[in-house]
Design an enzyme around this catalytic site. Structure first.
Site, PDB file in Angstrom:
ATOM      1  N   LYS A  58       0.864  -1.272   0.051  1.00  0.00           N
ATOM      2  CA  LYS A  58       0.251  -0.144  -0.065  1.00  0.00           C
ATOM      3  C   LYS A  58       0.926   1.232   0.080  1.00  0.00           C
ATOM      4  CE  LYS A  58      -4.010   0.787   0.257  1.00  0.00           C
ATOM      5  NZ  LYS A  58      -5.098   1.169  -0.634  1.00  0.00           N
ATOM      6  N   HIS A  79      -0.724   5.542  -6.026  1.00  0.00           N
ATOM      7  CA  HIS A  79      -2.154   6.217  -6.304  1.00  0.00           C
ATOM      8  C   HIS A  79      -2.221   7.602  -5.865  1.00  0.00           C
ATOM      9  CE1 HIS A  79      -3.624   2.093  -7.144  1.00  0.00           C
ATOM     10  NE2 HIS A  79      -3.298   1.839  -6.015  1.00  0.00           N
ATOM     11  N   ALA A 161      -9.846  -5.234 -14.952  1.00  0.00           N
ATOM     12  CA  ALA A 161     -10.976  -5.445 -13.808  1.00  0.00           C
ATOM     13  C   ALA A 161     -12.295  -5.739 -14.295  1.00  0.00           C
ATOM     14  CB  ALA A 161     -10.872  -4.016 -12.950  1.00  0.00           C
ATOM     15  N   VAL A 220     -13.313   1.731 -14.071  1.00  0.00           N
ATOM     16  CA  VAL A 220     -12.651   2.525 -15.007  1.00  0.00           C
ATOM     17  C   VAL A 220     -11.264   2.847 -14.506  1.00  0.00           C
ATOM     18  CG1 VAL A 220     -14.809   3.681 -15.788  1.00  0.00           C
ATOM     19  CG2 VAL A 220     -13.954   4.504 -13.880  1.00  0.00           C
ATOM     20  N   ASP A 251      -9.416   3.482  -5.028  1.00  0.00           N
ATOM     21  CA  ASP A 251      -8.038   3.876  -4.976  1.00  0.00           C
ATOM     22  C   ASP A 251      -7.597   4.980  -5.854  1.00  0.00           C
ATOM     23  OD1 ASP A 251      -7.303   1.999  -3.059  1.00  0.00           O
ATOM     24  OD2 ASP A 251      -7.110   0.274  -4.568  1.00  0.00           O
ATOM     25  N   ARG A 260     -16.456   7.074  -1.221  1.00  0.00           N
ATOM     26  CA  ARG A 260     -15.393   7.376  -0.199  1.00  0.00           C
ATOM     27  C   ARG A 260     -14.967   6.043   0.381  1.00  0.00           C
ATOM     28  NH1 ARG A 260     -20.377   8.581   2.594  1.00  0.00           N
ATOM     29  NH2 ARG A 260     -20.773   7.094   4.593  1.00  0.00           N
ATOM     30  N   VAL A 279     -14.271  -0.459  -0.657  1.00  0.00           N
ATOM     31  CA  VAL A 279     -13.068  -0.843   0.037  1.00  0.00           C
ATOM     32  C   VAL A 279     -11.964  -0.690  -0.758  1.00  0.00           C
ATOM     33  CG1 VAL A 279     -11.951  -2.772   1.018  1.00  0.00           C
ATOM     34  CG2 VAL A 279     -14.303  -2.650   1.437  1.00  0.00           C
ATOM     35  N   ALA A 280     -11.064   0.181  -0.246  1.00  0.00           N
ATOM     36  CA  ALA A 280      -9.538   0.430  -0.771  1.00  0.00           C
ATOM     37  C   ALA A 280      -8.919  -0.942  -0.616  1.00  0.00           C
ATOM     38  CB  ALA A 280      -8.969   1.569  -0.101  1.00  0.00           C
ATOM     39  N   MET A 282      -9.267  -3.901  -2.135  1.00  0.00           N
ATOM     40  CA  MET A 282     -10.063  -5.060  -2.028  1.00  0.00           C
ATOM     41  C   MET A 282      -9.262  -6.528  -2.016  1.00  0.00           C
ATOM     42  SD  MET A 282     -13.082  -3.769  -4.689  1.00  0.00           S
ATOM     43  CE  MET A 282     -13.671  -5.545  -4.770  1.00  0.00           C
TER      44      MET A 282
END
Length: 352
Positions: A58, A79, A161, A220, A251, A260, A279-280, A282
């Site tokens: 992360k 990110h 994705a 996207v 993200d 959010r 969820v950031a 995943m």
């Protein structure tokens, strides 16, 4: 970094420092790292104090940014377009930060693809689960049953994705529509994605689909940049109450005005009657699979940089230059510079 990757680096003469317990979340134990020659230390601060190159998953947290120095090379997902404070914090450290997600090879993002595959496949699973009435959904079984129509799924984006989301959704019997803007990609999807439909992605087509949808999956991606906001609050109001929205793009800032970040412990919230799963990270839910998949694609680059140093590694593999986001207090990723209105410096000028 899995023990196998550590073993390869140790064999090549590198010292690999691992924080105790770092692999536990992916079911890799300290004894496995010790067995292949890793040096185990007690805290993250010990790692940062001794290591030149920091390899993680992360983006750095505030406590980690405080430990970064100009001599450090950070190799991880960043990110940065989604967070100006993080960008400014990294720039202030003077470190060289390389983002997995912006290394581009032949118009592909090979270090992002495995995580996109996992998140895509997860999105259909968690979306289906949260459509259950007891999870706050409208009570629709995506696969339907004889005599009852299947649920409707709309996937925004036909990239890695999106394809994986559509594959799982069609596999459980849902009625799937993929929205995409690239006509060649749509032709490919039309040939290969049996059971899914393709529709050109624009606001008119999306708003036509939303009143009848059960699950929307946001998949996207604009490499390195913020995700475009394809869904407005007004558009959400068109969706049936109890429908579900899964935003894989969280993200990168998310593809809805209402997105959010959430966590695995508290994954959902409701906006305009629509259950949001945002969820950031995943893939962290399936940590062992994700760790192995990530190592498969990151290790060759880690090894190259460790063996040759960054400058020579960039000469050998120029694709690596696009991965450099910050160096010496300068911002070297153009989409991030545009997102935050910060001066951009070409990575070649900073490294070569």
């Amino acid at each position: 970094m899995i023990p196998g990757s550590v073993a390869e680096l140790v064999k090549r003469g590198h010292k690999v420092i691992v924080q105790r317990g770092a692999g536990e979340g992916a079911s890799y134990h300290d004894t496995q790292y010790e067995a292949v020659g890793a040096t185990l230390v007690d805290t993250a601060a010990d790692v940062f104090a001794q290591a030149e190159m920091i390899v993680k998953v992360k983006e750095p947290q505030a406590s980690e940014i405080a430990m970064l120095k100009p001599h450090h090379l950070l190799f991880t997902y960043l990110h940065l377009a989604a967070s100006k404070p993080l960008t400014e914090g990294l720039l202030a450290t003077g470190c060289t930060a390389i983002a997995y997600e912006t290394i581009e090879v032949n118009r592909r993002l090979p270090l992002l693809e495995p995580m996109s595959e996992i998140a895509g496949r997860m999105s259909a699973i968690v979306g289906s689960y949260h459509l259950a009435k007891h999870r706050g959904g409208r009570g629709t079984l995506l696969g339907g049953v004889p005599g009852v129509a299947p649920g409707r799924v709309v996937v925004l984006g036909g990239g890695t994705a999106g394809v994986n989301a559509a594959r799982v959704a069609t596999g459980i019997g849902a009625d799937v529509t993929i929205l995409e803007v690239d006509f060649e990609r749509m032709r490919f999807l039309d040939i290969t994605m049996d059971g899914a439909h393709t529709v050109y992605s624009n606001e008119a087509n999306l708003t036509e689909l939303l009143p009848r949808v059960d699950l929307v999956i946001g998949a996207v991606l604009v490499p390195g940049a913020k995700a475009p906001k394809l869904i407005t609050r007004e558009m959400l109001r068109m969706m049936p109450k109890g429908s579900v929205f899964v935003d894989i793009a969280v993200d990168q800032g998310g593809c809805s005005e209402t997105t959010r970040p959430t966590t695995h412990d508290d994954p959902t919230y409701e906006e305009e009657g629509v259950l949001h799963y945002c969820v950031a990270n995943m893939p962290g839910a399936y940590s062992r699979t994700a760790t192995q998949a990530l190592n498969n694609v990151t290790h060759p680059w880690t090894q190259l940089i460790a063996d040759k140093g960054l400058k020579e590694a960039c000469r050998i593999r120029p694709d690596l230059l696009k991965g450099i986001n910050t160096a010496g207090g300068k911002l070297a990723c153009e989409p991030v510079a545009l997102a935050h209105e910060i001066e951009y410096t070409c990575p070649k000028d900073l490294v070569l």
